[in-house]
Design a protein around this motif. Structure first.
Motif, short mmCIF file in Angstrom:
data_model
loop_
_atom_site.label_atom_id
_atom_site.label_comp_id
_atom_site.label_asym_id
_atom_site.label_seq_id
_atom_site.Cartn_x
_atom_site.Cartn_y
_atom_site.Cartn_z
N THR A 18 -12.06 4.02 -11.94
CA THR A 18 -10.64 3.69 -11.77
C THR A 18 -10.11 4.16 -10.41
OG1 THR A 18 -10.26 5.69 -13.08
CG2 THR A 18 -9.91 3.59 -14.19
N SER A 19 -9.16 3.40 -9.89
CA SER A 19 -8.42 3.79 -8.69
C SER A 19 -7.53 4.99 -9.04
CB SER A 19 -7.56 2.63 -8.21
OG SER A 19 -6.50 2.40 -9.14
N PRO A 20 -6.98 5.69 -8.03
CA PRO A 20 -6.13 6.85 -8.35
C PRO A 20 -4.96 6.52 -9.28
CG PRO A 20 -6.76 6.93 -6.04
CD PRO A 20 -7.27 5.62 -6.57
N VAL A 21 -4.25 5.41 -9.03
CA VAL A 21 -3.09 5.10 -9.87
C VAL A 21 -3.53 4.68 -11.28
CG1 VAL A 21 -2.80 2.64 -9.22
CG2 VAL A 21 -0.80 4.01 -9.89
N MET B 229 -4.11 14.04 -8.73
CA MET B 229 -5.40 13.69 -8.13
C MET B 229 -5.62 14.41 -6.81
SD MET B 229 -6.61 11.55 -10.35
CE MET B 229 -7.99 10.78 -9.49
N ASN B 230 -6.89 14.73 -6.53
CA ASN B 230 -7.27 15.24 -5.20
C ASN B 230 -7.44 14.05 -4.25
OD1 ASN B 230 -7.54 18.10 -5.72
ND2 ASN B 230 -9.34 17.62 -6.96
N LYS B 231 -7.50 14.36 -2.95
CA LYS B 231 -7.65 13.29 -1.96
C LYS B 231 -8.99 12.57 -2.08
CE LYS B 231 -4.23 14.23 1.56
NZ LYS B 231 -3.28 14.76 0.60
N ASP B 232 -10.00 13.23 -2.66
CA ASP B 232 -11.32 12.60 -2.82
C ASP B 232 -11.44 11.84 -4.15
OD1 ASP B 232 -11.43 14.64 -4.64
OD2 ASP B 232 -13.31 15.51 -3.91
N ASN B 233 -10.27 11.56 -4.78
CA ASN B 233 -10.20 10.79 -6.03
C ASN B 233 -10.86 11.52 -7.20
OD1 ASN B 233 -9.29 8.65 -7.61
ND2 ASN B 233 -11.16 7.46 -7.34
N THR B 234 -10.87 12.86 -7.17
CA THR B 234 -11.25 13.62 -8.37
C THR B 234 -9.96 14.13 -9.01
OG1 THR B 234 -11.53 15.62 -7.04
CG2 THR B 234 -13.53 14.33 -7.52
N LEU C 59 9.05 9.15 -4.44
CA LEU C 59 8.84 10.60 -4.45
C LEU C 59 7.49 10.99 -3.87
CD1 LEU C 59 10.20 11.30 -8.07
CD2 LEU C 59 11.38 11.71 -5.90
N GLY C 60 6.75 9.99 -3.38
CA GLY C 60 5.44 10.26 -2.80
C GLY C 60 4.35 10.45 -3.83
N LYS C 61 4.61 10.01 -5.07
CA LYS C 61 3.63 10.19 -6.15
C LYS C 61 2.99 8.85 -6.52
CE LYS C 61 5.75 14.34 -7.96
NZ LYS C 61 6.28 15.06 -9.10
N LEU C 62 1.90 8.93 -7.27
CA LEU C 62 1.23 7.70 -7.73
C LEU C 62 2.19 6.88 -8.57
CD1 LEU C 62 -2.18 9.36 -8.67
CD2 LEU C 62 -1.82 7.73 -6.81
N ASP C 63 2.30 5.58 -8.23
CA ASP C 63 3.35 4.74 -8.81
C ASP C 63 2.89 4.06 -10.10
OD1 ASP C 63 5.68 3.40 -9.20
OD2 ASP C 63 5.82 2.60 -7.16
#
Length: 290
Positions: free
Chosen positions: A35-38, A164-169, A103-107
């Motif tokens: 899955t993608s981050p969002v 989420m971390n920047k490396d998608n973990t 807010l800069g968060k995953l939408d």
């Protein structure tokens, strides 16, 4: 730290509460479904809710399914949990990429769009119980709060979060459900409302090093919090070949004959764990014969 849920009571049994950490389950779901981050955030929130709602079930064979169908690019989510807090789920469109919200968060709200939340409880009756509500914010936690108020007449506070971390973990994942029981006094209700106003974000509370027990202590400590039990929760798919075989037979004689006529093996995938099951033409002929 392994994933777990704590069950608690407060205010002399006027409140019941659940809190959990689900980082490992959500990481596993992300790896299975790529899955993608969002999409991870959306699925993770629903898995977290599902694990706690599963742990509320009474019967050993009881199941609960949370299903969201939306107009946004994710299209939908499905999560199923049992009474032992084993949880599994999938996203209709796991590849969705969206810019962050204001807010800069995953939408997550934009990814889900407008839609319907369905809660299906299979508790051994002739027909499963189905409750439905429209998505009010599409952030999932608020939608479940609304569901509890309208479909189950249980005033509740639901908080869910995935960081989420920047490396998608998955960095943090968890949440809580706090419910007022029918005899809750106005004083207890007001006190809880004031405490909830002070909670900014459940992932921030985890980032500050708080455990599920400590999160409940922060919110309900002044109301005589009692931790009743701590139970493990995990991502677990219980699919097996015999189950898939039954599903294949249930398609009926006509469809089975068409598969046989094609002369190729049939491959079926489990939505929840991506396990592949292959059935040879001779096996299909045997099902048709029997």
């Amino acid at each position: 730290m392994n994933d777990y849920i704590v069950r608690a009571t407060a205010a002399n049994h006027q409140i019941r509460a659940f809190a959990c950490t689900t980082k490992e389950a959500v990481e596993m779901a992300k790896n299975i479904h790529n899955t993608s981050p969002v999409a991870t955030a959306a699925l993770g929130r629903l898995l977290t809710a599902g694990s706690m709602m599963g742990s509320m079930l009474k019967g050993e064979k009881d199941l609960i399914t949370l299903q969201i169908k939306g107009s946004g690019p994710i299209q939908g989510l499905v999560v199923t949990a049992d009474a032992n807090a084993n949880v599994k789920g999938y996203v209709f469109n796991p590849d969705v990429m969206l810019p962050p919200n204001a807010l800069g968060k995953l939408d997550v709200a934009e990814a889900l769009g407008l839609g319907v939340l369905s809660i299906i409880k299979d508790i051994g009756l002739k027909e499963p119980y189905i409750g439905q509500t429209h998505l009010v914010t599409s952030e999932i936690a608020e939608d479940l709060t609304y569901y509890y108020a309208t479909s189950e007449q249980t005033p509740s506070v639901v908080a869910l979060g995935v960081l989420m971390n920047k490396d998608n973990t998955v960095r943090q994942s968890g949440g809580f459900i706090i419910q007022l029981l029918p005899d809750a006094s106005e004083e207890v209700i007001s006190h809880l409302e004031e405490k909830i106003k002070q909670v900014t974000s459940v992932t921030e509370m985890f980032e500050e090093g708080n455990s599920p027990e400590q999160i409940l202590e922060i919110i309900l400590g002044d109301l005589g919090l009692q931790i009743l039990e701590k139970v493990p929760t995990k991502y677990h798919c219980n699919c097996h070949r015999e189950k898939v075989e039954k599903a294949l037979i249930s398609v009926g004689r006509k469809d089975l004959q068409e598969m046989i006529d094609e002369g190729k093996p049939v491959e079926l995938n489990c939505h929840f764990c991506n396990e592949k099951y292959e059935f040879q033409v001779t096996e299909l002929e045997g099902y048709l014969k029997n």
